[in-house]
Enzyme design. Sequence first.
Site, PDB file in Angstrom:
ATOM      1  CB  SER A 266      -0.894   0.027   1.235  1.00 18.66           C
ATOM      2  OG  SER A 266      -1.521   1.297   1.381  1.00 18.66           O
TER       3      SER A 266
ATOM      4  CE1 TYR B 253      -3.492  -1.721   5.268  1.00 21.46           C
ATOM      5  CE2 TYR B 253      -2.939   0.519   4.605  1.00 21.46           C
ATOM      6  CZ  TYR B 253      -3.404  -0.744   4.295  1.00 21.46           C
ATOM      7  OH  TYR B 253      -3.769  -1.032   2.998  1.00 21.46           O
TER       8      TYR B 253
END
Length: 248
Positions: A148, A162
């Site tokens: 990501s 994350y």
Amino acid sequence: MGEFSGKTAFITGGASGMALLAGQEFAARGANVVLIDVNREGLEKAAASITAKGGNCLPLVVDIRHYGEVEAAAAKAVEKFGAIDILLNVAGGMSGRCCHDQTSFEKLPVEVIDWGIDVNLRGAIYCCRAIIGKMMERKRGVIINFGSVTGEEGGGGSAVDYGAEKAGMNGLTKSLAILGAPHNVRCCCVIPGPVLTRPDMAGMKTLLGRAAEPIELVDFVLYLASDKASFITGSSHLVDGGRMLIRG
């Protein structure tokens, strides 16, 4: 005869989003598709969308946080289709959003952090552990991990874990590429910027002034998984519309 005829793609998070679209596109090109997810109802609909168009699909309810379930799913895929040629580690999500608790990291419940680590990193490692050995034995295979842009630019608030988990996909990719290279097994990482799998992604700034359509990511995945990309391994590829160029 499609581009991936006779090959089998094993896709995590396959009940929705880019994973489902990837499954549909692989099937349209002749691949057998194994979709795994915790969402039984979503899986059934996903599999129906593939088989309705004449594709071969094996949907399996699997929690990738548990190695035994992953290993059993890989065995079922091999039993059904003979081998796994392509592994797509797509499953994941920001823990705060997925667990409905977007408290800032310093106050975020440890259980939420554990969920993020388990789904975004541990699950991918488990899938690679369960599948790469057979690829090495057969002297062929491709693993594509999903990172990501948050792993590249960092994330504050509830996205701290994350960012770390997705950054870890880079190291996993390089290490698997080193392990697999002598056995003709490649590994790459795709790093999406904003993608219109959720409406709120449209608000993330990019140099091109828009978020990506899911098919723009999936088309690149199809390329990396194909023989056209046979000299590409160990690399991570930003598909972010130039977002990283305008940060800061």
